[in-house]
Motif scaffolding. Structure first.
Motif, PDB file in Angstrom:
ATOM      1  N   GLN A 167     -15.018  -1.803   3.117  1.00 26.08           N
ATOM      2  CA  GLN A 167     -14.654  -1.935   1.710  1.00 26.08           C
ATOM      3  C   GLN A 167     -14.865  -0.628   0.960  1.00 26.08           C
ATOM      4  O   GLN A 167     -14.008  -0.200   0.166  1.00 26.08           O
ATOM      5  CB  GLN A 167     -15.489  -3.040   1.063  1.00 26.08           C
ATOM      6  N   PHE A 168     -15.991   0.038   1.213  1.00 31.05           N
ATOM      7  CA  PHE A 168     -16.258   1.303   0.526  1.00 31.05           C
ATOM      8  C   PHE A 168     -15.312   2.399   1.010  1.00 31.05           C
ATOM      9  O   PHE A 168     -14.926   3.278   0.231  1.00 31.05           O
ATOM     10  CB  PHE A 168     -17.724   1.717   0.701  1.00 31.05           C
ATOM     11  N   ASP A 169     -14.949   2.385   2.286  1.00 27.20           N
ATOM     12  CA  ASP A 169     -13.977   3.362   2.771  1.00 27.20           C
ATOM     13  C   ASP A 169     -12.647   3.197   2.041  1.00 27.20           C
ATOM     14  O   ASP A 169     -11.978   4.186   1.708  1.00 27.20           O
ATOM     15  CB  ASP A 169     -13.773   3.206   4.279  1.00 27.20           C
ATOM     16  N   ALA A 170     -12.248   1.937   1.780  1.00 22.59           N
ATOM     17  CA  ALA A 170     -11.008   1.694   1.038  1.00 22.59           C
ATOM     18  C   ALA A 170     -11.134   2.197  -0.398  1.00 22.59           C
ATOM     19  O   ALA A 170     -10.192   2.793  -0.948  1.00 22.59           O
ATOM     20  CB  ALA A 170     -10.674   0.202   1.053  1.00 22.59           C
ATOM     21  N   TRP A 171     -12.285   1.984  -1.024  1.00 27.11           N
ATOM     22  CA  TRP A 171     -12.486   2.486  -2.392  1.00 27.11           C
ATOM     23  C   TRP A 171     -12.497   4.012  -2.410  1.00 27.11           C
ATOM     24  O   TRP A 171     -11.942   4.630  -3.327  1.00 27.11           O
ATOM     25  CB  TRP A 171     -13.786   1.928  -2.954  1.00 27.11           C
ATOM     26  N   ARG A 172     -13.133   4.634  -1.419  1.00 26.99           N
ATOM     27  CA  ARG A 172     -13.160   6.094  -1.388  1.00 26.99           C
ATOM     28  C   ARG A 172     -11.764   6.671  -1.196  1.00 26.99           C
ATOM     29  O   ARG A 172     -11.437   7.723  -1.745  1.00 26.99           O
ATOM     30  CB  ARG A 172     -14.074   6.582  -0.254  1.00 26.99           C
ATOM     31  N   ALA A 173     -10.964   6.003  -0.383  1.00 27.28           N
ATOM     32  CA  ALA A 173      -9.611   6.502  -0.133  1.00 27.28           C
ATOM     33  C   ALA A 173      -8.782   6.540  -1.407  1.00 27.28           C
ATOM     34  O   ALA A 173      -7.811   7.304  -1.501  1.00 27.28           O
ATOM     35  CB  ALA A 173      -8.918   5.640   0.918  1.00 27.28           C
ATOM     36  N   ALA A 174      -9.144   5.739  -2.411  1.00 30.73           N
ATOM     37  CA  ALA A 174      -8.414   5.728  -3.679  1.00 30.73           C
ATOM     38  C   ALA A 174      -8.845   6.838  -4.620  1.00 30.73           C
ATOM     39  O   ALA A 174      -8.188   7.084  -5.636  1.00 30.73           O
ATOM     40  CB  ALA A 174      -8.590   4.373  -4.366  1.00 30.73           C
ATOM     41  N   LEU A 175      -9.950   7.532  -4.312  1.00 29.07           N
ATOM     42  CA  LEU A 175     -10.429   8.617  -5.168  1.00 29.07           C
ATOM     43  C   LEU A 175      -9.579   9.873  -4.961  1.00 29.07           C
ATOM     44  O   LEU A 175      -9.069  10.113  -3.868  1.00 29.07           O
ATOM     45  CB  LEU A 175     -11.888   8.946  -4.856  1.00 29.07           C
ATOM     46  N   PRO A 176      -9.420  10.689  -5.997  1.00 29.33           N
ATOM     47  CA  PRO A 176      -8.712  11.963  -5.812  1.00 29.33           C
ATOM     48  C   PRO A 176      -9.523  12.917  -4.949  1.00 29.33           C
ATOM     49  O   PRO A 176     -10.763  12.893  -4.961  1.00 29.33           O
ATOM     50  CB  PRO A 176      -8.564  12.498  -7.238  1.00 29.33           C
ATOM     51  N   ARG A 177      -8.828  13.738  -4.193  1.00 33.85           N
ATOM     52  CA  ARG A 177      -9.473  14.755  -3.368  1.00 33.85           C
ATOM     53  C   ARG A 177      -9.535  16.071  -4.126  1.00 33.85           C
ATOM     54  O   ARG A 177      -8.611  16.404  -4.873  1.00 33.85           O
ATOM     55  CB  ARG A 177      -8.707  14.951  -2.067  1.00 33.85           C
ATOM     56  N   PRO A 178     -10.607  16.848  -3.962  1.00 34.57           N
ATOM     57  CA  PRO A 178     -10.658  18.160  -4.639  1.00 34.57           C
ATOM     58  C   PRO A 178      -9.636  19.114  -4.047  1.00 34.57           C
ATOM     59  O   PRO A 178      -9.428  19.160  -2.838  1.00 34.57           O
ATOM     60  CB  PRO A 178     -12.091  18.638  -4.379  1.00 34.57           C
ATOM     61  N   LEU A 179      -8.975  19.862  -4.907  1.00 30.84           N
ATOM     62  CA  LEU A 179      -8.016  20.873  -4.476  1.00 30.84           C
ATOM     63  C   LEU A 179      -8.729  22.218  -4.477  1.00 30.84           C
ATOM     64  O   LEU A 179      -9.269  22.642  -5.499  1.00 30.84           O
ATOM     65  CB  LEU A 179      -6.813  20.894  -5.426  1.00 30.84           C
ATOM     66  N   GLY A 180      -8.756  22.894  -3.320  1.00 34.10           N
ATOM     67  CA  GLY A 180      -9.567  24.098  -3.184  1.00 34.10           C
ATOM     68  C   GLY A 180      -9.150  25.230  -4.103  1.00 34.10           C
ATOM     69  O   GLY A 180      -9.977  25.959  -4.623  1.00 34.10           O
ATOM     70  N   ALA A 181      -7.836  25.425  -4.329  1.00 35.42           N
ATOM     71  CA  ALA A 181      -7.361  26.569  -5.099  1.00 35.42           C
ATOM     72  C   ALA A 181      -7.346  26.239  -6.593  1.00 35.42           C
ATOM     73  O   ALA A 181      -7.234  25.089  -7.003  1.00 35.42           O
ATOM     74  CB  ALA A 181      -5.973  26.978  -4.627  1.00 35.42           C
ATOM     75  N   GLN A 182      -7.442  27.267  -7.417  1.00 34.50           N
ATOM     76  CA  GLN A 182      -7.488  27.130  -8.863  1.00 34.50           C
ATOM     77  C   GLN A 182      -6.105  27.338  -9.462  1.00 34.50           C
ATOM     78  O   GLN A 182      -5.352  28.204  -9.030  1.00 34.50           O
ATOM     79  CB  GLN A 182      -8.469  28.157  -9.428  1.00 34.50           C
ATOM     80  N   GLY A 183      -5.758  26.533 -10.469  1.00 35.36           N
ATOM     81  CA  GLY A 183      -4.470  26.646 -11.138  1.00 35.36           C
ATOM     82  C   GLY A 183      -4.527  27.565 -12.346  1.00 35.36           C
ATOM     83  O   GLY A 183      -5.586  28.032 -12.765  1.00 35.36           O
ATOM     84  N   VAL A 184      -3.355  27.821 -12.936  1.00 31.82           N
ATOM     85  CA  VAL A 184      -3.218  28.659 -14.131  1.00 31.82           C
ATOM     86  C   VAL A 184      -2.296  27.937 -15.103  1.00 31.82           C
ATOM     87  O   VAL A 184      -1.312  27.309 -14.693  1.00 31.82           O
ATOM     88  CB  VAL A 184      -2.627  30.042 -13.782  1.00 31.82           C
ATOM     89  N   TYR A 185      -2.613  28.012 -16.415  1.00 34.13           N
ATOM     90  CA  TYR A 185      -1.718  27.422 -17.404  1.00 34.13           C
ATOM     91  C   TYR A 185      -1.580  28.356 -18.591  1.00 34.13           C
ATOM     92  O   TYR A 185      -2.442  29.202 -18.852  1.00 34.13           O
ATOM     93  CB  TYR A 185      -2.227  26.049 -17.859  1.00 34.13           C
TER      94      TYR A 185
END
Length: 672
Positions: A167-185
């Motif tokens: 059950q917790f693995d299913a909940w974790r799979a719904a979390l966003p993953r960190p993106l290693g690179a930084q964006g610019v705006y």
């Protein structure tokens, strides 16, 4: 206009809340349950808690940034003394537009997760209480809700029921993953343009949308145009103003990536034809090969390489098969890199915030390495000879069995070091499809093994190796010295991770293993059959010490004038206008230790930093702190070391090389 909108919104919410409370006092429209992944957490361990939430049909709850309307949930925890708890981590929300207002909501079941750290001295009953204030709404009315949640855990062995883990693995799979690179705006007038590094080969199922977590930068209700432009995703929408760094969630359907972006110029899309979908993966693969090749000169790799150099010298002199040995060595390196990379991807898919070298964050792994390296050291010193039955003996007689195991050991011990090109390559691997990501990890192994492939397949290089002689036995004894030094370093790391008691257990286990190996050596020299058999019991006892070792709280570091890193402290120092030197290290990272002892902690550098009142912040990643892991990933690194220099008045830090010099830091401290 924005202020008027928010003022009207607040008034409407207050009116709706009053109406709803009058109509249905105390009625719950979202059912919330506090669930622990393990009801028997071990002392000093971490346990994940979930707020399993089910809104009533027609009602919705809110994300951490509710958008134009709504309120985020507020959590007040009551925990046993010494317990620490992180921030709530939310799954990808949905969009709901009402009367022109954009809301970020959950209309179906969802489960925010939070990580709780159990004190090392915890025992018995472990009560957890939570007061949660939240808002739940329909399209017409809103009700402020309050939940008093509680559960009592029992300190135990950390076991997890299989059904609860799933059950917790299913909940974790719904979390966003960190993106290693930084964006610019950048914001021009009312137009906001955001560019996010995102490999072209990475899958992006569903329509793209950016959920801003930072308040005040976006016009939430404005339409977004999300396009793929080579190895980046570009979001065009309406902005309010530039507010410094912003964070948010780049979502494709239910798949999300956590993003940090800073103000800057966003180039227009290139008119050139789009790159092939595999170009990003190919560049990451080549970067990993080059990074692995450079890794061979890192100090943490030398003891293992010396073993292979001696093996190739023997094969060259005794008419062996250097090509077969080189291929076997490469197979060992690549397979271990694939295994580590695959495990890392699987754990991250489950919601864990881990980086490269995650395996050395567990003191039990350090203990296994201590026993292994100690055994290799005494083998080189002549205490006993490696011997094994059956197919292993047949492989070893050709040299390939030993070469394979040497390659596997090299990969396992060497990959915690990071070098040039590795950071970007491994960062890209974390968002690529799993086949492409595994290819990047295989490229890292190929780079590590490349020098020995050249020795095996290019006769001219093999002719440079020395001829055999009596000196080889002496060299073998000499090569035991770096292995013993490595064992000493591992014992120190074990002490840092598991305390004095853990280090004592590790040294006792090593002593048992050495006694067993010494016994084996005596029987081998006397020609006894099954020389390993009586010593096996001592080796099993030594390995049994793994069950007795657990992580202990990390002691404060002894860097003069340094403070423990936190993003809050960094922001405070920068607001004061002070220059800041932040570095991220781990006790198992030999490159980090060399930089600290040879550069950072020297008197000349310390004086230069003190003269200019440079604040020094140290992030210790020895135990794999997930908060530090996320911060490291934002700077396009998959591991340590990471060195950042913040100058007053500059929006972004200067990322320093992974090999430091005293002159470099002194010049920075002097403002050069």
């Amino acid at each position: 206009m924005t202020a008027v909108r928010f003022g009207l919104m607040a008034l409407l919410l207050w009116m709706f809340a009053g109406m709803a409370m009058a109509q249905a006092p105390g009625e719950e429209h979202v059912r919330i349950t506090l669930v622990a992944e393990s009801d028997r957490p071990a002392p000093g361990s971490e346990v994940t808690l979930a707020l399993a939430s089910v809104p009533e049909k027609g009602w919705h709850a809110y994300w951490l940034n509710p958008g134009d309307a709504g309120l985020p949930a507020r959590a007040e925890w009551t925990l046993p003394k010494g317990t620490t708890i992180g921030e709530l981590r939310y799954p990808v929300p949905e969009r709901l537009t009402i009367a022109g207002l954009m809301n970020y909501v959950y209309e179906g079941p969802f489960a925010p997760l939070v990580t709780l750290k159990v004190p090392a001295d915890a025992s018995g009953a472990f009560p957890i209480q939570l007061k949660l204030n939240y808002l739940v709404c329909t399209d017409a009315i809103c009700v402020p809700g309050k939940a008093d949640l509680a559960t009592t855990l029992q300190i135990g062995d950390g076991s997890v029921v299989p059904g609860m883990r799933a059950q917790f693995d299913a909940w974790r799979a719904a979390l966003p993953r960190p993106l290693g690179a930084q964006g610019v705006y950048q914001v021009q007038g009312k137009a906001l343009r955001l560019a996010i590094p995102f490999p072209a080969a990475a899958t992006a199922p569903g329509e793209g949308y950016f959920f801003p977590a930072t308040h005040g930068a976006f016009d939430y209700a404005a339409p977004q145009k999300v396009t793929r432009d080579g190895d980046r995703v570009v979001v065009d929408t309406a902005g309010v103003k530039s507010v410094g760094p912003i964070e948010g969630l780049l979502a494709f359907g239910k798949q999300g990536f956590w993003v940090r972006a800073v103000p800057g110029a966003v180039p227009a899309a290139k008119a050139a034809p789009a790159q092939p979908p595999w170009s990003g993966a190919l560049l990451a693969f080549l970067g990993a090969v080059l990074g692995g090749l450079i890794l061979n000169i890192m100090p943490c790799v030398f003891p293992i390489l010396s073993l292979k150099a001696l093996s190739l010298a023997k094969a060259n002199a005794e008419g062996g098969s250097p090509r077969a040995e080189a291929l076997a060595y490469t197979a060992g390196v690549v397979l271990v890199c694939l295994a580590l990379g695959g495990t890392l991807l699987a754990l991250r898919a489950g919601g864990a915030t881990l980086g490269w070298a995650f395996q050395l964050q567990d003191p039990r792994v350090i203990l296994v390495l201590l026993l292994l390296v100690t055994g290799i050291g005494f083998n080189l010193a002549g205490l006993f000879e490696l011997s094994a039955p059956g197919f292993v003996n047949r492989a070893a007689s050709r040299g390939t069995g030993g070469a394979f195991m040497t390659g596997a050991l090299a990969a396992f011990v060497a990959t915690p070091c990071t070098g040039p090109f590795m950071g970007a390559a491994l960062g890209a691997a974390l968002v690529l499809p799993w086949p492409a990501a595994l290819a990047v990890f295989a490229g890292l192994g190929l780079g590590i093994a490349l020098p020995f492939l050249l020795l095996g397949f290019v006769p001219a290089f093999r002719r440079l190796l020395p001829r055999p002689g009596a000196w080889m036995e002496t060299l073998r004894r000499i090569l035991s010295v770096p292995m013993f030094l490595t064992a000493l370093a591992l014992a120190w790391v074990l002490g840092r991770q598991a305390g004095v008691a853990g280090m004592t257990i590790g040294l006792a286990a090593a002593l048992l293993a050495v006694l067993g190996l010494w016994w084996t050596g005596l029987r081998q020299r006397r020609g006894r059959a099954l020389a390993w058999l009586p010593a096996a019991a001592l080796l099993v006892l030594a390995l049994g010490a793994i069950a007795l070792v657990s992580a202990a709280p990390t002691e404060a570091r002894a860097v003069p004038g340094a403070e423990k890193f936190s993003e809050a402290r960094l922001a405070e120092l920068r607001a004061q206008g002070r220059p800041v030197f932040a570095y991220f290290t781990a006790d198992w990272c030999l490159t980090c230790k060399v930089n600290e002892k040879a550069v950072i902690e020297t008197d000349a550098v310390a004086r230069a930093l003190a003269d200019r009142k440079v604040a020094v912040l140290v992030g210790d990643w020895t135990d794999g702190d997930p908060a530090l892991g996320r911060f490291i990933e934002r700077h396009n690194r998959a591991g340590v070391p990471l060195y950042l220099w913040y100058e007053p008045g500059e929006a972004e830090p200067r990322v320093l090389p992974q090999i430091l010099t005293r002159a470099m830091l002194i010049d920075l401290a002097n403002g050069d």
